[in-house]
Each structure stands twice: as structure tokens, then as C-alpha cells.
Design a protein around this motif. Structure first.
Motif, PDB file in Angstrom:
ATOM      1  N   MET A  74       1.188  20.444  12.593  1.00 44.80           N
ATOM      2  CA  MET A  74       0.945  19.021  12.529  1.00 44.80           C
ATOM      3  C   MET A  74       1.316  18.545  11.121  1.00 44.80           C
ATOM      4  O   MET A  74       0.986  19.176  10.132  1.00 44.80           O
ATOM      5  N   THR A  75       1.996  17.434  11.049  1.00 44.62           N
ATOM      6  CA  THR A  75       2.362  16.859   9.754  1.00 44.62           C
ATOM      7  C   THR A  75       1.480  15.666   9.460  1.00 44.62           C
ATOM      8  O   THR A  75       1.006  14.987  10.361  1.00 44.62           O
ATOM      9  N   ALA A  76       1.284  15.443   8.190  1.00 40.40           N
ATOM     10  CA  ALA A  76       0.451  14.309   7.779  1.00 40.40           C
ATOM     11  C   ALA A  76       1.234  13.015   7.918  1.00 40.40           C
ATOM     12  O   ALA A  76       2.410  12.949   7.574  1.00 40.40           O
ATOM     13  N   GLU A  77       0.595  12.033   8.455  1.00 36.15           N
ATOM     14  CA  GLU A  77       1.184  10.701   8.569  1.00 36.15           C
ATOM     15  C   GLU A  77       0.813   9.892   7.335  1.00 36.15           C
ATOM     16  O   GLU A  77      -0.320   9.965   6.869  1.00 36.15           O
ATOM     17  N   PRO A  78       1.742   9.126   6.789  1.00 32.25           N
ATOM     18  CA  PRO A  78       1.377   8.298   5.642  1.00 32.25           C
ATOM     19  C   PRO A  78       0.376   7.228   6.058  1.00 32.25           C
ATOM     20  O   PRO A  78       0.433   6.718   7.179  1.00 32.25           O
ATOM     21  N   LEU A  79      -0.545   6.953   5.177  1.00 34.75           N
ATOM     22  CA  LEU A  79      -1.515   5.894   5.448  1.00 34.75           C
ATOM     23  C   LEU A  79      -0.827   4.542   5.348  1.00 34.75           C
ATOM     24  O   LEU A  79      -0.060   4.301   4.424  1.00 34.75           O
ATOM     25  N   SER A  80      -1.091   3.696   6.307  1.00 34.29           N
ATOM     26  CA  SER A  80      -0.540   2.345   6.214  1.00 34.29           C
ATOM     27  C   SER A  80      -1.593   1.453   5.576  1.00 34.29           C
ATOM     28  O   SER A  80      -2.785   1.606   5.820  1.00 34.29           O
ATOM     29  N   ALA A  81      -1.148   0.544   4.756  1.00 31.93           N
ATOM     30  CA  ALA A  81      -2.073  -0.374   4.085  1.00 31.93           C
ATOM     31  C   ALA A  81      -2.625  -1.349   5.110  1.00 31.93           C
ATOM     32  O   ALA A  81      -1.886  -2.005   5.827  1.00 31.93           O
ATOM     33  N   GLY A  82      -3.927  -1.423   5.181  1.00 35.47           N
ATOM     34  CA  GLY A  82      -4.570  -2.387   6.057  1.00 35.47           C
ATOM     35  C   GLY A  82      -4.669  -3.721   5.336  1.00 35.47           C
ATOM     36  O   GLY A  82      -4.374  -3.823   4.136  1.00 35.47           O
ATOM     37  N   PRO A  83      -5.092  -4.755   6.026  1.00 34.24           N
ATOM     38  CA  PRO A  83      -5.157  -6.084   5.407  1.00 34.24           C
ATOM     39  C   PRO A  83      -6.140  -6.172   4.244  1.00 34.24           C
ATOM     40  O   PRO A  83      -6.010  -7.036   3.395  1.00 34.24           O
ATOM     41  N   GLU A  84      -7.113  -5.253   4.186  1.00 34.95           N
ATOM     42  CA  GLU A  84      -8.079  -5.286   3.094  1.00 34.95           C
ATOM     43  C   GLU A  84      -7.825  -4.205   2.052  1.00 34.95           C
ATOM     44  O   GLU A  84      -8.666  -3.928   1.208  1.00 34.95           O
ATOM     45  N   ASP A  85      -6.635  -3.632   2.096  1.00 37.17           N
ATOM     46  CA  ASP A  85      -6.213  -2.686   1.067  1.00 37.17           C
ATOM     47  C   ASP A  85      -5.953  -3.498  -0.211  1.00 37.17           C
ATOM     48  O   ASP A  85      -5.297  -4.539  -0.164  1.00 37.17           O
ATOM     49  N   PRO A  86      -6.468  -3.058  -1.357  1.00 36.80           N
ATOM     50  CA  PRO A  86      -6.285  -3.833  -2.594  1.00 36.80           C
ATOM     51  C   PRO A  86      -4.819  -4.141  -2.916  1.00 36.80           C
ATOM     52  O   PRO A  86      -4.514  -5.242  -3.376  1.00 36.80           O
ATOM     53  N   SER A  87      -3.915  -3.206  -2.635  1.00 33.01           N
ATOM     54  CA  SER A  87      -2.504  -3.472  -2.921  1.00 33.01           C
ATOM     55  C   SER A  87      -1.939  -4.549  -2.001  1.00 33.01           C
ATOM     56  O   SER A  87      -1.096  -5.351  -2.400  1.00 33.01           O
ATOM     57  N   GLU A  88      -2.428  -4.609  -0.776  1.00 28.87           N
ATOM     58  CA  GLU A  88      -1.994  -5.648   0.165  1.00 28.87           C
ATOM     59  C   GLU A  88      -2.549  -6.997  -0.258  1.00 28.87           C
ATOM     60  O   GLU A  88      -1.858  -8.019  -0.188  1.00 28.87           O
ATOM     61  N   ILE A  89      -3.787  -7.017  -0.712  1.00 28.50           N
ATOM     62  CA  ILE A  89      -4.386  -8.266  -1.195  1.00 28.50           C
ATOM     63  C   ILE A  89      -3.579  -8.776  -2.385  1.00 28.50           C
ATOM     64  O   ILE A  89      -3.219  -9.961  -2.440  1.00 28.50           O
ATOM     65  N   LEU A  90      -3.247  -7.901  -3.326  1.00 29.62           N
ATOM     66  CA  LEU A  90      -2.452  -8.311  -4.491  1.00 29.62           C
ATOM     67  C   LEU A  90      -1.068  -8.808  -4.087  1.00 29.62           C
ATOM     68  O   LEU A  90      -0.533  -9.722  -4.699  1.00 29.62           O
ATOM     69  N   ARG A  91      -0.493  -8.204  -3.056  1.00 31.05           N
ATOM     70  CA  ARG A  91       0.834  -8.625  -2.600  1.00 31.05           C
ATOM     71  C   ARG A  91       0.808 -10.063  -2.091  1.00 31.05           C
ATOM     72  O   ARG A  91       1.697 -10.858  -2.372  1.00 31.05           O
ATOM     73  N   VAL A  92      -0.249 -10.423  -1.369  1.00 29.73           N
ATOM     74  CA  VAL A  92      -0.363 -11.758  -0.762  1.00 29.73           C
ATOM     75  C   VAL A  92      -0.900 -12.782  -1.754  1.00 29.73           C
ATOM     76  O   VAL A  92      -0.482 -13.939  -1.757  1.00 29.73           O
ATOM     77  N   LEU A  93      -1.787 -12.366  -2.605  1.00 31.12           N
ATOM     78  CA  LEU A  93      -2.496 -13.254  -3.528  1.00 31.12           C
ATOM     79  C   LEU A  93      -1.559 -13.800  -4.610  1.00 31.12           C
ATOM     80  O   LEU A  93      -0.846 -13.043  -5.253  1.00 31.12           O
ATOM     81  N   PRO A  94      -1.549 -15.116  -4.833  1.00 35.90           N
ATOM     82  CA  PRO A  94      -0.753 -15.676  -5.924  1.00 35.90           C
ATOM     83  C   PRO A  94      -1.177 -15.061  -7.274  1.00 35.90           C
ATOM     84  O   PRO A  94      -2.350 -14.754  -7.495  1.00 35.90           O
TER      85      PRO A  94
END
Length: 96
Positions: A1-21
Motif C-alpha cells: 500500500m502506498t501513502a496518499e498525499p493529504l489534500s488540504a481541506g477548507p479549514e487547512d491554514p494554508s488554504e485559508i491563507l490562499r483565499v484570505l486577502p
């Protein structure tokens, strides 16, 4: 079995920073780091989740090009330009 990369959820800090002005990044990071420090206490972990959830909602609102206009309309009571919370959120007037 291989590890799947984690996908950023909507409350992931990096996703928040991406959307946030950008002008909100410093405030978000300060609150995030404060909540992260608090989360070292198991019983305060929910605080981190609450901060991330609130900032995800803020990011969506602040990124909307109409946000500032709507904010001014609400602040000035121009009800013809917005729907008051008490009309759309059950129990809103009881919260105050």
C-alpha cells in the motif's frame, strides 16, 4: 500500500491563507498561533478548530469583491441592500 498525499481541506491554514486577502494574513496568523499554542492542552483543542472554522468563513467573505460595499450598507443600516440576520437566522434576536 502506498501513502496518499493529504489534500488540504477548507479549514487547512494554508488554504485559508490562499483565499484570505493579504491584509488579513497577519491577524489570522496571530490568532492561529495563539490557538495552536492553546491546543497543547487537550481540553483546549476545540479552540484551534473554532479559530480555523471562523477564519475560513471570514476568508470567503473578505475575498468577495462585494464584501466592503455590503459591510458599509449594514453599518449604515441601508436595509434595502442586505437582509438582516434576524430575518434569515432562526433565533438570532434571542442571542443578543
Amino acid at each position: 500500500m502506498t501513502a496518499e498525499p493529504l489534500s488540504a481541506g477548507p479549514e487547512d491554514p494554508s488554504e485559508i491563507l490562499r483565499v484570505l486577502p493579504a491584509e488579513w494574513h497577519e491577524q489570522f496568523l496571530a490568532e492561529y498561533h495563539g490557538a495552536l499554542d492553546a491546543a497543547h492542552e487537550v481540553w483546549r483543542f476545540q479552540q484551534l478548530r473554532d479559530v480555523l472554522h471562523l477564519w475560513r468563513l471570514r476568508a470567503v467573505a473578505y475575498a468577495n469583491p462585494e464584501y466592503e460595499r455590503a459591510r458599509e450598507a449594514a453599518r449604515e443600516g441601508r436595509s434595502e441592500e442586505f437582509v438582516p440576520a434576524e430575518q434569515v437566522i432562526p433565533g438570532w434576536s434571542d442571542r443578543q
